[in-house]
Design a protein around this motif. Structure first.
Motif, short mmCIF file in Angstrom:
data_model
loop_
_atom_site.label_atom_id
_atom_site.label_comp_id
_atom_site.label_asym_id
_atom_site.label_seq_id
_atom_site.Cartn_x
_atom_site.Cartn_y
_atom_site.Cartn_z
N UNK A 127 62.34 116.26 25.96
CA UNK A 127 63.03 117.28 26.75
C UNK A 127 63.35 116.76 28.15
N UNK A 128 62.59 115.76 28.61
CA UNK A 128 62.80 115.21 29.94
C UNK A 128 63.93 114.18 29.96
N UNK A 129 64.34 113.72 28.82
CA UNK A 129 65.40 112.71 28.72
C UNK A 129 66.74 113.41 28.56
N UNK A 130 67.56 113.37 29.56
CA UNK A 130 68.81 114.11 29.53
C UNK A 130 69.95 113.31 28.89
N UNK A 131 69.84 111.98 28.92
CA UNK A 131 70.87 111.15 28.30
C UNK A 131 70.59 111.05 26.80
N UNK A 162 54.69 121.18 16.25
CA UNK A 162 55.07 121.09 17.66
C UNK A 162 56.03 119.93 17.90
N UNK A 163 55.85 118.86 17.15
CA UNK A 163 56.80 117.74 17.23
C UNK A 163 58.19 118.22 16.80
N UNK A 164 58.23 118.98 15.72
CA UNK A 164 59.51 119.50 15.23
C UNK A 164 60.10 120.51 16.21
N UNK A 192 61.88 118.48 18.75
CA UNK A 192 63.10 117.87 18.22
C UNK A 192 64.21 118.89 18.08
N UNK A 193 63.85 120.10 17.72
CA UNK A 193 64.87 121.14 17.58
C UNK A 193 65.40 121.60 18.93
N UNK A 194 64.52 121.65 19.93
CA UNK A 194 64.95 122.07 21.27
C UNK A 194 65.78 120.99 21.96
N UNK A 195 65.31 119.77 21.94
CA UNK A 195 66.03 118.65 22.58
C UNK A 195 67.02 118.07 21.57
N UNK A 196 68.00 118.90 21.22
CA UNK A 196 68.88 118.55 20.12
C UNK A 196 70.08 117.70 20.52
N UNK A 197 70.05 117.18 21.74
CA UNK A 197 71.10 116.24 22.13
C UNK A 197 70.74 114.81 21.73
N UNK A 198 69.51 114.62 21.28
CA UNK A 198 69.09 113.32 20.78
C UNK A 198 69.23 113.28 19.26
N UNK A 211 68.98 123.57 5.25
CA UNK A 211 68.81 122.13 5.41
C UNK A 211 68.31 121.83 6.81
N UNK A 212 67.48 120.83 6.94
CA UNK A 212 66.99 120.43 8.27
C UNK A 212 68.16 120.07 9.17
N UNK A 213 68.02 120.27 10.49
CA UNK A 213 69.11 119.96 11.42
C UNK A 213 69.60 118.52 11.26
N UNK A 214 70.92 118.34 11.39
CA UNK A 214 71.53 117.04 11.14
C UNK A 214 71.15 115.98 12.17
N UNK A 215 70.62 116.40 13.33
CA UNK A 215 70.24 115.39 14.32
C UNK A 215 68.83 114.84 14.08
N UNK A 216 68.17 115.32 13.02
CA UNK A 216 66.87 114.78 12.64
C UNK A 216 67.05 114.03 11.33
N UNK A 217 66.95 112.72 11.38
CA UNK A 217 67.11 111.89 10.20
C UNK A 217 65.74 111.60 9.60
#
Length: 253
Positions: free
Chosen positions: A64-68, A92-94, A97-103, A127-133
């Motif tokens: 969440x701290x990584x904006x790029x 909590x890891x998930x 990942x769901x909140x910081x969805x720009x990664x 289906x799980x979010x596409x930004x989580x491989x």
């Protein structure tokens, strides 16, 4: 969390858990265990307890701290689906990942049945979010059953890490697989990878239209043998990566 990673197929690493136990031949010369054990007993060092399984709750919200935006390899120093990791910690890891969805997150495991169960419970109706491989590691033909668990998980993007490739894999069912990484073992006592093993996987990927990434030949160090396969670097990523970049109007590191 490492701001940059030497791993060719990712940008950064995030370790909300460290430490693991060996479960198959691919673990025999584990680089993470070798690195961690160097610091066992060093007071105050992050790996003071060596490669003992250790939860790191203070790291749970780091992305969440990584904006790029970047591609993040989750648990490069452990396995998120180790049976001794509480489900609450994994959840909590998930959450992060769901909140910081720009990664983009790359979650890789050898505990494929436990991953399948967790994913299908969390995303029971979707289906799980596409930004989580989600990926599984396979090292030879004996570990191919992990692919079936991956395919039966409610994942959007699935990948295979065929590393360390220490034996012939044989025919692969690449249906539903978006990406395949191949690499030889590195470090002291590294087991050699035969060219025919790597070429066979590459040829199957080309035939199936699956993105193929050749990480390394391996040897004493990761760079010992270089990265050329038949005179070419193979640096393909899933086509969904470009779609994600376009969607956000951003380029990953």
């Amino acid at each position: 969390m490492a701001d940059k990673s030497a791993i060719e197929w990712t940008d950064a690493t995030w370790n909300p858990v460290t430490g693991c136990t060996k479960i198959s031949a691919g673990c025999d010369n584990c680089y993470a265990a070798r690195f961690s054990e160097r610091f066992r007993g060093v007071p105050g060092h992050p790996f003071e307890n060596g490669f003992d399984l250790t939860l790191r709750p203070e790291r749970l919200t780091q992305p969440l701290e990584w904006k790029k935006p970047r591609m993040i390899f989750v648990n490069s120093m452990s396995d998120l689906f180790h049976k001794e990791i509480p489900k609450e910690h994994i959840a909590k890891v998930f959450d992060t990942m769901e909140k910081a969805n720009w990664h983009i997150y790359q979650v890789l495991t050898k505990r494929s049945s436990l991953m399948q169960k967790f994913i299908n419970e969390r995303y029971a109706d979707r289906t799980a979010p596409a930004h989580i491989w989600f990926g599984v590691s396979i090292e030879n033909h004996r570990t191919k059953s992990r692919i079936a668990h991956l395919r039966n998980a409610n994942a959007g993007i699935r990948f295979l890490s065929v590393e360390p490739l220490i034996g012939h894999v044989g025919p692969l069912d690449l249906g539903g697989i978006s990406w395949v990484i191949v690499g030889g073992e590195s470090g002291p006592g590294a087991r050699p990878m035969e060219a025919e093993w790597a070429l066979d996987v590459r040829n199957q990927c080309v035939k199936a239209g699956v993105a193929f990434f050749f990480k390394q030949w391996g040897g004493r160090t990761p760079k010992t043998g270089g990265r050329l396969l038949e005179g070419k670097e193979w640096n393909e990523f899933p086509m969904q990566l470009r779609a994600r970049q376009k969607e956000l109007g951003l380029k990953y590191a």
